[in-house]
Design a protein around this motif. Structure first.
Motif, PDB file in Angstrom:
ATOM      1  N   ARG A  57      65.283  90.889   4.095  1.00 15.86           N
ATOM      2  CA  ARG A  57      63.613  90.026   4.344  1.00 15.86           C
ATOM      3  C   ARG A  57      63.259  89.096   2.969  1.00 15.86           C
ATOM      4  NH1 ARG A  57      61.990  93.909   9.305  1.00 15.86           N
ATOM      5  NH2 ARG A  57      63.862  94.205  10.466  1.00 15.86           N
ATOM      6  N   TYR A  58      62.878  87.664   3.742  1.00 16.38           N
ATOM      7  CA  TYR A  58      62.171  87.539   2.627  1.00 16.38           C
ATOM      8  C   TYR A  58      60.452  87.058   3.394  1.00 16.38           C
ATOM      9  CZ  TYR A  58      60.112  83.962  -0.158  1.00 16.38           C
ATOM     10  OH  TYR A  58      59.784  82.890  -1.274  1.00 16.38           O
ATOM     11  N   LEU A  59      59.080  87.397   2.715  1.00 17.42           N
ATOM     12  CA  LEU A  59      58.130  86.866   3.055  1.00 17.42           C
ATOM     13  C   LEU A  59      57.343  86.268   2.173  1.00 17.42           C
ATOM     14  CD1 LEU A  59      55.886  87.102   5.201  1.00 17.42           C
ATOM     15  CD2 LEU A  59      54.955  89.052   4.499  1.00 17.42           C
ATOM     16  N   ASN A  60      57.003  85.130   1.978  1.00 13.14           N
ATOM     17  CA  ASN A  60      56.502  84.070   1.246  1.00 13.14           C
ATOM     18  C   ASN A  60      54.988  83.545   1.775  1.00 13.14           C
ATOM     19  OD1 ASN A  60      55.335  80.712   0.479  1.00 13.14           O
ATOM     20  ND2 ASN A  60      56.500  82.268  -1.470  1.00 13.14           N
ATOM     21  N   THR A  61      53.759  83.773   1.347  1.00  9.95           N
ATOM     22  CA  THR A  61      52.355  83.088   2.230  1.00  9.95           C
ATOM     23  C   THR A  61      51.874  82.225   0.969  1.00  9.95           C
ATOM     24  OG1 THR A  61      51.989  84.757   3.535  1.00  9.95           O
ATOM     25  CG2 THR A  61      49.994  83.343   3.304  1.00  9.95           C
ATOM     26  N   SER A  62      51.624  80.874   0.825  1.00 11.13           N
ATOM     27  CA  SER A  62      51.327  80.130   0.051  1.00 11.13           C
ATOM     28  C   SER A  62      50.156  79.765   0.553  1.00 11.13           C
ATOM     29  CB  SER A  62      52.118  79.082  -0.215  1.00 11.13           C
ATOM     30  OG  SER A  62      53.036  80.018  -0.948  1.00 11.13           O
ATOM     31  N   THR A  63      49.086  79.004  -0.946  1.00  8.46           N
ATOM     32  CA  THR A  63      47.796  78.054  -0.406  1.00  8.46           C
ATOM     33  C   THR A  63      48.522  77.237  -0.788  1.00  8.46           C
ATOM     34  OG1 THR A  63      47.148  80.242  -0.044  1.00  8.46           O
ATOM     35  CG2 THR A  63      45.604  77.930  -0.550  1.00  8.46           C
ATOM     36  N   PHE A  64      47.492  75.927  -0.511  1.00 10.44           N
ATOM     37  CA  PHE A  64      47.821  74.324  -1.194  1.00 10.44           C
ATOM     38  C   PHE A  64      46.021  73.963  -1.641  1.00 10.44           C
ATOM     39  CE2 PHE A  64      51.609  75.456   0.913  1.00 10.44           C
ATOM     40  CZ  PHE A  64      52.294  74.256   0.116  1.00 10.44           C
ATOM     41  N   LEU A  65      45.353  73.384  -1.981  1.00  9.79           N
ATOM     42  CA  LEU A  65      44.732  73.203  -2.535  1.00  9.79           C
ATOM     43  C   LEU A  65      44.067  71.675  -2.342  1.00  9.79           C
ATOM     44  CD1 LEU A  65      43.028  75.595  -5.282  1.00  9.79           C
ATOM     45  CD2 LEU A  65      42.675  75.994  -3.197  1.00  9.79           C
ATOM     46  N   ASN A  66      43.302  71.645  -1.942  1.00  9.83           N
ATOM     47  CA  ASN A  66      42.590  69.571  -2.273  1.00  9.83           C
ATOM     48  C   ASN A  66      41.935  69.577  -3.111  1.00  9.83           C
ATOM     49  OD1 ASN A  66      41.855  67.731  -1.542  1.00  9.83           O
ATOM     50  ND2 ASN A  66      40.084  67.931  -0.213  1.00  9.83           N
ATOM     51  N   ASN A  67      43.184  69.111  -4.139  1.00  5.47           N
ATOM     52  CA  ASN A  67      42.130  68.742  -5.344  1.00  5.47           C
ATOM     53  C   ASN A  67      40.980  67.625  -6.116  1.00  5.47           C
ATOM     54  OD1 ASN A  67      44.858  70.033  -6.292  1.00  5.47           O
ATOM     55  ND2 ASN A  67      46.285  67.838  -6.305  1.00  5.47           N
ATOM     56  N   THR A  68      41.080  67.305  -4.760  1.00 10.77           N
ATOM     57  CA  THR A  68      40.132  66.010  -4.384  1.00 10.77           C
ATOM     58  C   THR A  68      38.898  66.808  -4.962  1.00 10.77           C
ATOM     59  OG1 THR A  68      40.933  64.501  -2.758  1.00 10.77           O
ATOM     60  CG2 THR A  68      38.623  64.198  -3.336  1.00 10.77           C
ATOM     61  N   TYR A  69      38.790  67.972  -3.805  1.00  8.41           N
ATOM     62  CA  TYR A  69      37.175  69.143  -4.249  1.00  8.41           C
ATOM     63  C   TYR A  69      37.565  69.710  -5.030  1.00  8.41           C
ATOM     64  CZ  TYR A  69      34.089  72.639  -2.559  1.00  8.41           C
ATOM     65  OH  TYR A  69      33.526  73.345  -2.512  1.00  8.41           O
TER      66      TYR A  69
END
Length: 800
Positions: A446-458
């Protein structure tokens, strides 16, 4: 020398005599092509040599070589004499004209159960079991596990975030996010290893049953609350094809085809089923002006069955589905920056989603299996080899507001190989001892990945511009979970029923699981191994007071495997413990008025060790985790009644109550998260509080009516009311789901080969939360996931 010749003569005589018998197999059908379980097959002229057909209408009878005919009978059908033309027969019986008086009312037909791996009438089974056959499935519109559980007391099924994130709760034992299911889902003897696959559509089903209570002895780990047993229709000699179309509100459109028959009659069979549906959605994102609950789904199942001889067969099944849908459309308060607006209340349904990101999700599952079955003289052998691959992914909102701060994705994959062998005794009314023994090897990656992508403008522009129109999301995410998990299981099990007297039966069984778990976390940059040996015993006593009254008492131990979190935080450790239950149940099954009334009751108590719970730390990126309560308890009661008022009308009702309590447990509550401090916390003793997700009560009531319009033409009506009581979302008892009621109805019209069904679900557009996140503790707002509004539609079908 004389002794040697005499010995050879004796052996030759024995060999020749052994060759004077032959095995004749076959299948008994009604005149519409459906199998007839329980038909009687006897040697013509020798009534002492007879057998009955099994759940699939199949039989094997051993007769002398010179026997030329069999006699086959079934209640309500004309007895038929069949010529033995080969070693595998296909027999269709014709319904006889009813001899009943016009005012006589027939009782409910007995529904067979396969809960203990052999065919047994529901009312003689010492388990709380709900089973429906193909006719009931079609009449009530059951097309997935969710619509099935809506008719069962103390069982609820909801979906949140995206397809595959399910919350199946049975007697207060709930699905844990990113963890194991509390219920085993078994399709034709193959256990689904990934809980995400429970979202599959159900079609071409012969039997669907739900067995409550721990079923790990026969079904393995993670059957801590029960098992769903799904048996699909076997292909037959008779070529049958069905085409389907359906349409409804929200842009619903679907089409399907099913076909089965024989490449070589009585030897090599096939069936293939395909479904496609598309749905534009009904829930609006008010910021984007688009619907968010859209979906496209494709299902394909192919089955090949080959009979080597009357006793041995092999079946290969390839079952695939894929869903592309919206996702992650949680709702929060209307302006997260306005302090005058209070946090979202658990009963506030006034707002729809309004985030700046349109969520997108995918769920796919591929199950390949090979089943080899053999009918020995005294037992049946079964080998099931399977490989299952599940893929689940979503990307969407992270702040759930009209502001552009960040978006989040999650990927959850699993690949599982299983090999199981079973030996089950041949049973009959005269058999005193019945048994099942088996062994299992399973390897799951099994594989689990949780990722967050930030708004560079802010984030790179001075924290000033969070507007959606100027958003520039990073392609280099911050990773919260990134884990590879491997679970290897080796198990052996056995279960025995012994009929002490004609009325008193003792059952006992045990399963031993050896689990080896390995976790590789890229977040903490380390690897952990753990192993555990678990014994799951089960005992039951059953006393048949009369043909219509059965009393029973059960004890069973349940087991849900533990695992690993990506990192250690103040809320959870690097590992979480396996969950165990000790279950005690007493029940009474009764029927009256020639089976026109069926009335079943059960009381139970469940003692938990290390009850599992889900939480997270809202750092950027968020870290998800599971922790344990040391001791919990659930005490409950269930009652079910069915009443056949006339031959055309029957009613059903069920009620369930749960009292769930944390006996010994703590919750680490963050106290300074508003200042982005995710370390400072207080330990809160939650002992005495209600276990989260335990639904206090359920109540179902409904009716089925069916009237004959002409020969092979009928009209039917079905109404189902599903009421659910209070449910707490958190161990602090600060937030809860208030009681609500759902009403569904359908009208089925059959005109010979044509079928028309008009249906409506959630007729009164009841609003509730399928999930509620109490996140005010974390320094931001609560979140809720909305339910599906009223849906209506029409289904068309044609058989040829």
């Amino acid at each position: 020398m004389k002794k040697l010749l005499l010995s050879i003569l004796c052996l030759t005589t024995f060999f020749l005599s052994a060759q004077t018998t032959k095995d004749i197999g076959g299948t008994v059908y009604d005149d519409t092509g459906n199998p007839l379980p329980g038909a009687t097959i006897v040697e013509k002229g020798n009534s002492t040599n007879g057998v009955t057909s099994d759940f699939n209408g199949e039989f094997i009878i051993t007769v002398n070589e010179d026997v030329k005919e069999l006699e086959i009978s079934y209640l309500g059908f004309e007895t038929q004499t069949v010529q033995i033309t080969n070693d595998n027969l296909s027999v269709s019986l014709k319904a006889e004209a009813s001899q009943l008086d016009a005012v006589s009312i027939e009782g409910f037909a007995s529904v067979a159960s396969k809960a203990r791996n052999r065919t047994q009438a529901i009312q003689t089974l010492p388990e709380t079991t709900v089973a429906v056959n193909a006719a009931t499935i079609e009449a009530s519109g059951i097309d997935n596990i969710q619509s099935f559980t809506a008719q069962i007391s103390n069982v609820t099924f909801t979906e949140a975030q995206q397809p595959g994130v399910n919350f199946l709760t049975v007697r207060g034992i709930s699905q844990i996010r990113n963890a194991e299911s509390p219920v085993a889902v078994v399709i034709d003897g193959m256990t689904l290893p990934d809980a995400s696959a429970m979202n599959m559509s159900l079609y071409d089903i012969e039997l669907l049953e739900f067995v409550k209570g721990p079923q790990g002895t026969l079904y393995g780990k993670n059957a801590i609350a029960g098992a769903v047993n799904i048996i699909t229709k076997d292909p037959t000699n008779k070529n049958k094809t069905k085409v389907m179309l359906n349409a409804g509100n929200g842009g619903l459109f679907g089409a399907g085809i099913s076909s089965s028959g024989a490449f070589v009659k009585n030897k090599f069979y096939y069936s293939i089923n395909g479904r496609y549906s598309t749905f534009d959605g009904l829930i609006n994102n008010t910021f984007l002006g688009q619907t968010v609950d859209f979906s496209d789904e494709v299902n394909i199942r192919a089955k090949l069955k080959y009979r080597f001889n009357p006793r041995w067969s092999a079946t290969f099944v390839q079952d695939n589905f894929k869903i592309d849908a919206g996702g992650n459309y949680y709702v929060t308060k209307t302006d997260i920056f306005n302090p005058s607006i209070p946090v979202l209340a658990d009963d506030d349904y006034s707002s729809e989603p309004f985030g700046d990101i349109l969520g997108d999700s995918e769920l796919s599952n591929s199950l390949s299996s090979l089943k080899i079955e053999g009918s020995l003289k005294r037992a049946k052998f079964q080998s099931v080899t399977s490989f299952n691959a599940t893929r689940r992914y979503y990307i969407g909102e992270n702040d759930y507001s009209q502001y552009a701060f960040s978006k989040v994705s999650q990927q959850s994959d699993s690949d599982t190989f299983s090999q199981e062998f079973r030996v089950t005794s041949n049973s009959s009314e005269d058999t005193k001892l019945n048994y099942t023994f088996g062994t299992l090897f399973q390897n799951s990656k099994r594989y689990l990945n949780t990722s967050t992508f930030l708004n560079n403008t802010y984030y790179q522009g001075g924290f000033t511009d969070a507007s959606a129109e100027n958003a520039d999301y990073s392609t280099d995410p911050l990773v919260g979970n990134d884990d590879d998990n491997t679970i290897q299981t080796l198990a052996g099990f056995g279960f025995v029923d012994y009929k002490v007297t004609d009325k008193f039966t003792i059952s006992a069984g045990v399963r031993v699981d050896y689990d080896k778990l390995t976790n590789d976390s890229r977040i903490s940059d380390n690897s952990i191994e753990n192993d555990i040996t678990v014994w799951q015993p089960k005992f039951s006593l059953a006393y048949q007071f009369t043909d219509n009254v059965l009393a029973y008492a059960n004890y069973g131990r349940g087991y849900r495997s533990g695992g690993f979190n990506s990192d250690e935080t103040v809320k959870f450790g690097r590992t979480y413990e396996p969950e165990f239950t000790n279950n005690y149940e007493i029940g009474l099954k009764t029927s009256f008025l020639n089976n026109r009334i069926i009335f079943n009751n059960a009381f139970y108590r469940i003692d938990f060790e290390n009850q599992q719970q889900y939480t997270f730390i809202p750092v950027t990126p968020a870290v998800l985790g599971i922790y344990n309560f040391e001791e919990s308890e659930i005490v409950g009661f269930e009652s079910e009644i069915k009443f056949k008022a006339t031959n055309n009308l029957d009613f059903f009702a069920s009620i369930g109550f749960n009292d769930g309590e944390i006996k010994k447990g703590t919750y680490n509550r963050l106290t300074n998260a508003a200042a982005f401090d995710y370390e400072t916390n207080e330990e809160v003793d939650v002992s005495g509080n209600t276990s989260p997700f335990t639904i206090e009560s359920t109540f179902q009531i409904g009716a089925n009516a069916n009237f004959e319009l002409a020969e092979r033409s009928t009209i039917g009506f079905n109404v189902n009311v599903d009421s659910r009581g209070t449910q707490y979302w958190d161990p602090l008892e600060e937030y809860k789901q208030d009681p609500y009621t759902l009403v569904n109805a359908r009208v089925n019209l059959k005109l010979n080969k044509f079928g028309v069904t008009v249906w409506a679900n959630n007729i009164f557009d009841t609003q509730f939360n399928t999930e509620f996140f109490p996140t005010a503790e974390f320094g931001f707002n609560n979140l809720r996931f909305p339910n599906t509004p009223t849906t209506v539609g029409i289904d068309l079908s044609y058989n040829f």
